[in-house]
Design a protein around this motif. Structure first.
Motif, PDB file in Angstrom:
ATOM      1  N   ASP A  44      17.761  -7.509   1.555  1.00 53.19           N
ATOM      2  CA  ASP A  44      16.775  -7.404   0.482  1.00 53.19           C
ATOM      3  C   ASP A  44      16.626  -5.973  -0.014  1.00 53.19           C
ATOM      4  OD1 ASP A  44      15.377 -10.149   0.368  1.00 53.19           O
ATOM      5  OD2 ASP A  44      15.307  -9.673   2.504  1.00 53.19           O
ATOM      6  N   ILE A  45      16.123  -5.854  -1.243  1.00 53.03           N
ATOM      7  CA  ILE A  45      15.702  -4.567  -1.795  1.00 53.03           C
ATOM      8  C   ILE A  45      14.239  -4.720  -2.162  1.00 53.03           C
ATOM      9  CG2 ILE A  45      15.957  -2.891  -3.651  1.00 53.03           C
ATOM     10  CD1 ILE A  45      18.893  -3.697  -3.855  1.00 53.03           C
ATOM     11  N   TYR A  46      13.427  -3.760  -1.708  1.00 53.24           N
ATOM     12  CA  TYR A  46      11.996  -3.778  -1.971  1.00 53.24           C
ATOM     13  C   TYR A  46      11.610  -2.552  -2.781  1.00 53.24           C
ATOM     14  CZ  TYR A  46      11.935  -7.163   1.848  1.00 53.24           C
ATOM     15  OH  TYR A  46      12.168  -8.250   2.647  1.00 53.24           O
ATOM     16  N   ALA A  63      13.298  -6.951 -11.291  1.00 52.10           N
ATOM     17  CA  ALA A  63      14.153  -7.122 -10.119  1.00 52.10           C
ATOM     18  C   ALA A  63      15.605  -6.827 -10.494  1.00 52.10           C
ATOM     19  CB  ALA A  63      14.027  -8.549  -9.592  1.00 52.10           C
ATOM     20  N   PHE A  64      16.440  -6.649  -9.491  1.00 51.82           N
ATOM     21  CA  PHE A  64      17.867  -6.441  -9.704  1.00 51.82           C
ATOM     22  C   PHE A  64      18.524  -7.756 -10.100  1.00 51.82           C
ATOM     23  CE2 PHE A  64      16.784  -2.775  -7.199  1.00 51.82           C
ATOM     24  CZ  PHE A  64      17.561  -1.778  -7.759  1.00 51.82           C
ATOM     25  N   ALA A  65      19.504  -7.671 -10.986  1.00 50.72           N
ATOM     26  CA  ALA A  65      20.301  -8.822 -11.396  1.00 50.72           C
ATOM     27  C   ALA A  65      21.745  -8.363 -11.493  1.00 50.72           C
ATOM     28  CB  ALA A  65      19.823  -9.367 -12.741  1.00 50.72           C
ATOM     29  N   ALA A 122       2.083  -1.905  -1.437  1.00 50.96           N
ATOM     30  CA  ALA A 122       2.817  -2.968  -0.734  1.00 50.96           C
ATOM     31  C   ALA A 122       4.294  -2.893  -1.123  1.00 50.96           C
ATOM     32  CB  ALA A 122       2.254  -4.330  -1.099  1.00 50.96           C
ATOM     33  N   TRP A 123       5.130  -3.565  -0.350  1.00 54.24           N
ATOM     34  CA  TRP A 123       6.546  -3.691  -0.676  1.00 54.24           C
ATOM     35  C   TRP A 123       6.742  -4.993  -1.430  1.00 54.24           C
ATOM     36  CZ3 TRP A 123       9.336   0.423  -0.472  1.00 54.24           C
ATOM     37  CH2 TRP A 123       9.134   1.382   0.506  1.00 54.24           C
ATOM     38  N   VAL A 124       7.298  -4.916  -2.638  1.00 54.72           N
ATOM     39  CA  VAL A 124       7.546  -6.083  -3.481  1.00 54.72           C
ATOM     40  C   VAL A 124       9.048  -6.311  -3.541  1.00 54.72           C
ATOM     41  CG1 VAL A 124       7.296  -7.030  -5.802  1.00 54.72           C
ATOM     42  CG2 VAL A 124       5.490  -5.594  -4.838  1.00 54.72           C
ATOM     43  N   SER A 125       9.487  -7.539  -3.309  1.00 51.74           N
ATOM     44  CA  SER A 125      10.923  -7.825  -3.348  1.00 51.74           C
ATOM     45  C   SER A 125      11.455  -7.664  -4.763  1.00 51.74           C
ATOM     46  CB  SER A 125      11.207  -9.249  -2.861  1.00 51.74           C
ATOM     47  OG  SER A 125      12.603  -9.507  -2.978  1.00 51.74           O
TER      48      SER A 125
END
Length: 177
Positions: free
Chosen positions: A73-75, A123-125, A81-84
């Protein structure tokens, strides 16, 4: 006896007079060596797994995005907080994530999945036409991928590819771009 300090030289024999072969909390400057900034507690909770990489991206407007990656995962640090920010399906690579900034887009590689991109707040794509790569950097309007593999790119551990100029999503070779 006075010993002249010549600087940080981790490649030399540690017994060499005047060198620092290992050090903590100092950084090189044009004037010599200086104290590094003190560590500060982030106040963030622990990640779900051991982090293997971290990156602070500075965007064009000066804002920063802080990322931490685990094996799957990348957060992103957001609101304490850590969000994915992982791509759909997460990651399966055994290589650690590496990052680069291209304008306001943060890019990631790990030599198993194709290059990913995350726009501000997103988010990453996967970039469908991009190679997988172990190293990524940006220079003069291009994204460069080094130690590439996969698809039309083949396995080129000593090879590199670059994106079209000012377009991180285009990886089809063309003289015009």
């Amino acid at each position: 006896m006075r010993l002249e300090l010549t600087g940080f030289a981790p490649d030399l024999d540690p017994e060499t007079p005047g060198i620092l072969a290992d050090c903590n909390a100092i950084i090189p400057t044009t004037q010599g060596l200086a104290a590094a900034n003190s560590l500060v507690a982030s106040g963030l909770p622990a990640l779900a797994a051991t982090p293997t990489a971290a990156y602070v991206a500075e965007l064009l407007d000066g804002t920063k995005r802080t990322f931490a990656a685990t094996g799957t995962d990348i957060y992103e640090s957001s609101g304490g907080a850590w969000v994915s920010r992982s791509r759909a399906g997460n990651y399966s690579g055994t290589e650690r994530q590496r990052f680069a900034v291209f304008g306001n887009v943060v890019l990631n590689v790990n030599r198993t999945e194709v290059i990913g991109a995350a726009s501000p707040g997103g988010a990453f794509a996967d970039i469908a036409t991009a190679p997988t790569a172990k190293i990524i950097c940006t220079a003069s309007g291009f994204v460069m991928a080094l130690n590439v593999s996969g698809g039309a790119f083949g396995d080129q551990p000593d090879g590199w590819w670059c994106s079209a100029i000012r377009d991180h999503t285009s990886w089809t070779p063309a003289a015009a771009t």
